[in-house]
Structures are given as C-alpha cells and as structure tokens.
Design a protein around this motif. Sequence first.
Motif, PDB file in Angstrom:
ATOM      1  N   GLU A   1      40.164 -48.705 -81.249  1.00 60.94           N
ATOM      2  CA  GLU A   1      39.033 -47.847 -80.886  1.00 60.94           C
ATOM      3  C   GLU A   1      39.438 -46.832 -79.819  1.00 60.94           C
ATOM      4  OE1 GLU A   1      34.264 -48.310 -79.852  1.00 60.94           O
ATOM      5  OE2 GLU A   1      35.637 -49.952 -79.396  1.00 60.94           O
ATOM      6  N   ILE A   2      40.261 -47.264 -78.864  1.00 59.15           N
ATOM      7  CA  ILE A   2      40.721 -46.359 -77.810  1.00 59.15           C
ATOM      8  C   ILE A   2      41.608 -45.265 -78.400  1.00 59.15           C
ATOM      9  CG2 ILE A   2      42.245 -46.186 -75.797  1.00 59.15           C
ATOM     10  CD1 ILE A   2      41.144 -48.866 -74.855  1.00 59.15           C
ATOM     11  N   ILE A   3      42.496 -45.643 -79.332  1.00 65.69           N
ATOM     12  CA  ILE A   3      43.388 -44.655 -79.961  1.00 65.69           C
ATOM     13  C   ILE A   3      42.570 -43.635 -80.752  1.00 65.69           C
ATOM     14  CG2 ILE A   3      45.288 -44.308 -81.589  1.00 65.69           C
ATOM     15  CD1 ILE A   3      46.225 -47.138 -80.903  1.00 65.69           C
ATOM     16  N   GLN A   4      41.587 -44.132 -81.526  1.00 66.59           N
ATOM     17  CA  GLN A   4      40.724 -43.225 -82.295  1.00 66.59           C
ATOM     18  C   GLN A   4      39.953 -42.284 -81.379  1.00 66.59           C
ATOM     19  OE1 GLN A   4      38.816 -46.453 -84.731  1.00 66.59           O
ATOM     20  NE2 GLN A   4      39.119 -44.966 -86.386  1.00 66.59           N
ATOM     21  N   SER A   5      39.483 -42.819 -80.242  1.00 69.07           N
ATOM     22  CA  SER A   5      38.735 -41.994 -79.290  1.00 69.07           C
ATOM     23  C   SER A   5      39.631 -40.964 -78.627  1.00 69.07           C
ATOM     24  CB  SER A   5      38.091 -42.894 -78.227  1.00 69.07           C
ATOM     25  OG  SER A   5      37.147 -43.764 -78.814  1.00 69.07           O
ATOM     26  N   ALA A   6      40.873 -41.351 -78.341  1.00 70.76           N
ATOM     27  CA  ALA A   6      41.825 -40.405 -77.766  1.00 70.76           C
ATOM     28  C   ALA A   6      42.109 -39.275 -78.754  1.00 70.76           C
ATOM     29  CB  ALA A   6      43.118 -41.124 -77.399  1.00 70.76           C
ATOM     30  N   TYR A   7      42.244 -39.639 -80.021  1.00 68.76           N
ATOM     31  CA  TYR A   7      42.487 -38.656 -81.080  1.00 68.76           C
ATOM     32  C   TYR A   7      41.311 -37.688 -81.192  1.00 68.76           C
ATOM     33  CZ  TYR A   7      43.894 -36.995 -85.756  1.00 68.76           C
ATOM     34  OH  TYR A   7      44.277 -36.233 -86.834  1.00 68.76           O
ATOM     35  N   GLY A   8      40.105 -38.237 -81.201  1.00 70.38           N
ATOM     36  CA  GLY A   8      38.911 -37.401 -81.295  1.00 70.38           C
ATOM     37  C   GLY A   8      38.733 -36.504 -80.080  1.00 70.38           C
ATOM     38  N   THR A   9      38.981 -37.064 -78.902  1.00 69.11           N
ATOM     39  CA  THR A   9      38.868 -36.287 -77.656  1.00 69.11           C
ATOM     40  C   THR A   9      39.851 -35.134 -77.650  1.00 69.11           C
ATOM     41  OG1 THR A   9      38.213 -38.305 -76.471  1.00 69.11           O
ATOM     42  CG2 THR A   9      38.947 -36.430 -75.142  1.00 69.11           C
ATOM     43  N   LEU A  10      41.080 -35.420 -78.085  1.00 64.46           N
ATOM     44  CA  LEU A  10      42.117 -34.392 -78.107  1.00 64.46           C
ATOM     45  C   LEU A  10      41.789 -33.283 -79.100  1.00 64.46           C
ATOM     46  CD1 LEU A  10      44.765 -34.053 -76.536  1.00 64.46           C
ATOM     47  CD2 LEU A  10      45.968 -35.039 -78.477  1.00 64.46           C
ATOM     48  N   LEU A  11      41.222 -33.643 -80.251  1.00 61.14           N
ATOM     49  CA  LEU A  11      40.842 -32.638 -81.244  1.00 61.14           C
ATOM     50  C   LEU A  11      39.783 -31.685 -80.698  1.00 61.14           C
ATOM     51  CD1 LEU A  11      40.690 -34.778 -84.519  1.00 61.14           C
ATOM     52  CD2 LEU A  11      42.209 -32.837 -84.096  1.00 61.14           C
ATOM     53  N   ILE A  12      38.781 -32.238 -80.013  1.00 64.73           N
ATOM     54  CA  ILE A  12      37.692 -31.414 -79.489  1.00 64.73           C
ATOM     55  C   ILE A  12      38.184 -30.499 -78.364  1.00 64.73           C
ATOM     56  CG2 ILE A  12      35.533 -31.481 -78.177  1.00 64.73           C
ATOM     57  CD1 ILE A  12      34.733 -33.898 -79.844  1.00 64.73           C
ATOM     58  N   ILE A  13      38.958 -31.091 -77.421  1.00 67.69           N
ATOM     59  CA  ILE A  13      39.455 -30.295 -76.296  1.00 67.69           C
ATOM     60  C   ILE A  13      40.419 -29.218 -76.792  1.00 67.69           C
ATOM     61  CG2 ILE A  13      40.693 -30.345 -74.103  1.00 67.69           C
ATOM     62  CD1 ILE A  13      39.731 -33.176 -73.688  1.00 67.69           C
ATOM     63  N   SER A  14      41.226 -29.557 -77.799  1.00 66.62           N
ATOM     64  CA  SER A  14      42.165 -28.579 -78.353  1.00 66.62           C
ATOM     65  C   SER A  14      41.426 -27.403 -78.986  1.00 66.62           C
ATOM     66  CB  SER A  14      43.063 -29.239 -79.402  1.00 66.62           C
ATOM     67  OG  SER A  14      43.873 -30.214 -78.831  1.00 66.62           O
ATOM     68  N   PHE A  15      40.351 -27.700 -79.702  1.00 66.38           N
ATOM     69  CA  PHE A  15      39.562 -26.640 -80.338  1.00 66.38           C
ATOM     70  C   PHE A  15      38.945 -25.725 -79.279  1.00 66.38           C
ATOM     71  CE2 PHE A  15      35.548 -24.929 -81.942  1.00 66.38           C
ATOM     72  CZ  PHE A  15      36.004 -24.265 -83.074  1.00 66.38           C
ATOM     73  N   ILE A  16      38.404 -26.329 -78.225  1.00 65.04           N
ATOM     74  CA  ILE A  16      37.789 -25.531 -77.152  1.00 65.04           C
ATOM     75  C   ILE A  16      38.843 -24.697 -76.432  1.00 65.04           C
ATOM     76  CG2 ILE A  16      36.572 -25.666 -74.940  1.00 65.04           C
ATOM     77  CD1 ILE A  16      35.213 -28.236 -76.016  1.00 65.04           C
ATOM     78  N   SER A  17      39.974 -25.339 -76.105  1.00 64.46           N
ATOM     79  CA  SER A  17      41.040 -24.661 -75.365  1.00 64.46           C
ATOM     80  C   SER A  17      41.674 -23.537 -76.187  1.00 64.46           C
ATOM     81  CB  SER A  17      42.103 -25.676 -74.956  1.00 64.46           C
ATOM     82  OG  SER A  17      43.144 -25.072 -74.253  1.00 64.46           O
ATOM     83  N   GLY A  18      41.960 -23.827 -77.464  1.00 70.02           N
ATOM     84  CA  GLY A  18      42.549 -22.813 -78.336  1.00 70.02           C
ATOM     85  C   GLY A  18      41.611 -21.642 -78.563  1.00 70.02           C
ATOM     86  N   SER A  19      40.328 -21.934 -78.735  1.00 70.40           N
ATOM     87  CA  SER A  19      39.332 -20.864 -78.928  1.00 70.40           C
ATOM     88  C   SER A  19      39.207 -20.005 -77.678  1.00 70.40           C
ATOM     89  CB  SER A  19      37.969 -21.465 -79.279  1.00 70.40           C
ATOM     90  OG  SER A  19      38.044 -22.213 -80.479  1.00 70.40           O
ATOM     91  N   ALA A  20      39.243 -20.667 -76.501  1.00 68.52           N
ATOM     92  CA  ALA A  20      39.143 -19.922 -75.237  1.00 68.52           C
ATOM     93  C   ALA A  20      40.309 -18.951 -75.090  1.00 68.52           C
ATOM     94  CB  ALA A  20      39.110 -20.898 -74.066  1.00 68.52           C
ATOM     95  N   LEU A  21      41.523 -19.410 -75.447  1.00 67.81           N
ATOM     96  CA  LEU A  21      42.686 -18.533 -75.356  1.00 67.81           C
ATOM     97  C   LEU A  21      42.570 -17.381 -76.348  1.00 67.81           C
ATOM     98  CD1 LEU A  21      45.493 -17.983 -74.153  1.00 67.81           C
ATOM     99  CD2 LEU A  21      46.468 -19.412 -75.964  1.00 67.81           C
ATOM    100  N   PHE A  22      42.124 -17.680 -77.563  1.00 66.78           N
ATOM    101  CA  PHE A  22      42.006 -16.655 -78.601  1.00 66.78           C
ATOM    102  C   PHE A  22      41.025 -15.561 -78.189  1.00 66.78           C
ATOM    103  CE2 PHE A  22      40.300 -14.748 -82.422  1.00 66.78           C
ATOM    104  CZ  PHE A  22      41.413 -14.593 -83.241  1.00 66.78           C
ATOM    105  N   PHE A  23      39.855 -15.967 -77.695  1.00 63.03           N
ATOM    106  CA  PHE A  23      38.804 -14.983 -77.411  1.00 63.03           C
ATOM    107  C   PHE A  23      38.951 -14.319 -76.032  1.00 63.03           C
ATOM    108  CE2 PHE A  23      36.696 -17.591 -80.715  1.00 63.03           C
ATOM    109  CZ  PHE A  23      36.426 -16.577 -81.621  1.00 63.03           C
ATOM    110  N   SER A  24      39.765 -14.919 -75.154  1.00 59.69           N
ATOM    111  CA  SER A  24      39.985 -14.287 -73.841  1.00 59.69           C
ATOM    112  C   SER A  24      41.201 -13.374 -73.837  1.00 59.69           C
ATOM    113  CB  SER A  24      40.155 -15.372 -72.762  1.00 59.69           C
ATOM    114  OG  SER A  24      41.327 -16.125 -72.998  1.00 59.69           O
TER     115      SER A  24
END
Length: 488
Positions: free
Chosen positions: A78-101
Amino acid sequence: MSKSTHEGSFRSALAYSFITKYLNIGLQLISTIVLVRLITPEEYGLYTIAFIFMVTASIIKEFGVNNYLIKEEKLTQEIIQSAYGTLLIISFISGSALFFSASLIADFYQQPELINILQLLSLNIFLAPFGSIIDCLLKRELNFKPALITGTSSQFISVLAMIYMAYCDFGVYTLVYGSLIQAVVQALLLQFYRPANMPLMPKLSQSRKILSYSKFVGVYGIVGHFGTYIVELLSGKFFTLELTGQFNRASSTASLFNKLFTEALNPVISPYASKLKRSGEGLMQRMRVIIILTLSCAWPFYAVLGLCAEPVVLILFGEKWMTSSYFLQIFCTARILSSSVQTLEPILMGLGMAKALMKIVLIINVLRIFISILLLQYGLMVMIICTSLTLPLLRMSLFIFVLHRKNLVDWHTYLSWLKPPAVLLIASAAPLCLTKLYLGQNWWQSYIYLIAAIIFSAILWLMLLSKQEDSAIVIKEVKSKLFNKAKK
C-alpha cells in the motif's frame, strides 16, 4: 540479515555503482571534449539556465518520495502504491508548471529561445515516475546492477545522438534532445527490471504519511538546488551568457571528483545506513573508514586540479574556454572545504534525519542567495570568492554540530579523522607549488616540469596512502580477494 551478508551486499552495490559511474563519466567526457568544440559558450550558458529550472522542477517532482521508500523500515504494498500515485500527481503538477512558466522565464532573461527549450525539457518531468520508483525499490535492496545496465545504455545512446546533432549544427538543441533521449531510453529499459512488489496501479491512501516526511527532503532539495545555482541564475540575467557558460564549465570540471567517486558512493551509503539502522548494527565505525579514504583521495585531487587549472582547461576544452580556469581554481579550494562533510549527507538521510539536513541547507543557501544578491554590484568574481570560500566553513561547523548533538560522533573525534587526509593534501600539492614558485606565472607551459611534478605528487600520495592504517587494511583486503580469485 547477518553482518557478512550486509557487507557483501554493500560491496556488490558499491562495485556496480562505481562501474556505472565510471562508464557514464567516460562517455560524458568523450562527448564533452567533442561538444565544447562545436557548441559555443553562449549556447552552453543558455542551456545552463534552462537546465537549472528543469532540475528544480525535477526536485519538486520527487519531493523526497524516493527517499521515504529507502528509509521506511516496513515497506508495504500500500505504501509503494501510494508513493507511486503521489509521484505521478506531483510530477504532473511540476511538469505543467515548468511548461506554462517557460514564457515568463524567457521574458525575465530576455531570451525567447528559452520557451521552446524549457517546454521540451518539461517532458523529462512527466516521464520520470515510470522509472524512478523501480530504480528506488531496486536500490533499497542494494541491487545496483540494473542501474549499471540502464544508465550506461541510455547514456551511450544519448552521447551518440548528441555528437551527431552537434555535427549537424543543432546548436543548443543538441543538449536538449540529448537529455530527452537519455530520459526516454532509461525509463523504457527499467521496465525490464520491475521488482515483484512494483505495483501496476497507483493509490493515494498513504500519501499524507509519505508527504509528512518527504516534505523535509523536498524543501532540502529545492533550497539546496537554488543555493547551488544562484550565481549562474544571476549571471545569466545581469552579466552575459558567455560568462555563464564559462562559469558552468568550471563548476562542472570542479565536480569531477564527485562524478568519479562521490556520486557513485553516496547512493549506496544512504540505503546501507538505513539497512544498518534497521538491523541495529553500528554505523559510524564503518563510516569512519569511508570518510577518511574518501577525503584522502578528494583533497589531493582538488589540490592538483586547482594548481593545474589552466592546462586542464586548455587540453580538455580549448582556448575559447580559458576564462573558466580562473573560476576553477576558486571552486577547487571551495571543494576541499565542503567535501570534509559531504559523505555525512547520505548517512544522515539514510538515518531519517531529513529535518536536520533541511535546516542546514536552509541556513547555508539562504545566506548564499543573500550574499550573492548583496555583492552583485561588485562583479561575478567577488560573488564567487565570498560565497565559495566562506559558506563551506559554516556548513562544516553545522554538520559537526548535528553529529555531536545526535550522539553519533563528537567534535574532537571527527576533526581527528581529517588529519590523515590533510597530510596527503600537503604532500600532493608540495611538488606542484614548488615548481610554480621556481618557474613563475606560466610554469605550466614547461610541460616536462609539469608532468614531472604531477608524477612526483602521485608517487608521494600513493606512498603516504599505503602507510595509512585504514588504507592499509583496505588494500590488504583487496589484494587478498584478488589473490584468492587468481588461485581459483
């Protein structure tokens, strides 16, 4: 797990980590020698600015999630799955921020080309979660063989592509596409090494627990990154891209020992320290030997590199990069000071002391940013000298304070560990210093004297290193293993 099993895993991981690093450095060195002759300092300066923002987004993307997986004592599915999900969401936010800024950053630096470069580099951020969790789970168990295969293969393909693109006059995009190719290839190759506990689907049920720890690692990484690159960021805005490129080339050359040794050692030390903590075995006794041996190699290396800065830059990069030799001399002096506690970072991180590390990094880098801005009006060289030669001393003091406070090792003991490397530093630098005093300012142009002094320095270093108590034990053990293999 027994002590012998721990030691065996550590040595195997260390061997794979060093092989990976040396192969990658060899490939990188070949590509650099070719690329610096085809790409201008201005183009390197432009890429440096984009690279800094890309790495910032990458640090935000990870936000300490991988480190949480390494240090966590009981790692459930469960912790590994949550880490995977957390990383996917943060990566999407971070990548989008770089793209649009990208357009805002380009406007700030008045470099329209940065828009395309930053938006292309943002793809690295979106791709990262599909390989980084796999890599982290493998390294947690000290399995570094997949990193050797995937890292070296992706680097090799990237180097070939960059050399071809440089000859085809892609300019700064040579470096951009090279970075993308390496990220894509490594993410794909890591899929062949998916461990059994790597989930297919992500979750978020344990995300709050993960972020409660990883926020310290994330802030530590972000502040440390901006503090490290603040001079380049200011140089790109208030000076010239050429000077930024020269500065970055000197900084990259000064970090050669890190690439040759520290970057191979540190990824192994952190999970090793975590494993020792989980098993209840002593740590600092083992780390003492590693710290002394690391500094016994690092300090003489930086001394020789700093003294030979001009011929090194001329041979590796050519005459158009000679300005970077002045920066390189300063950086080598700073590295001698900062490397004295560099091995402690992965140790404390592996022991779960991210909060203490974050405080140190916050203090040092807030001061670095403040001093850099304050001294901006006095020129780039003044900024570099003040930040590079004063802050490492404060950083060393803070690290030793944390060690003492956490009852890991006291001040007097740690400082005593620095005596053997200091002897090697003086001995290694002496032949070059004497030659420089005898021949004058352009001493290095007398290549016979230069080569003779370097050889004499190397002989002195080897003689004294072999007489060190800790070194002698390691050398004896290596000889024993080689002899036993030869007999078989």
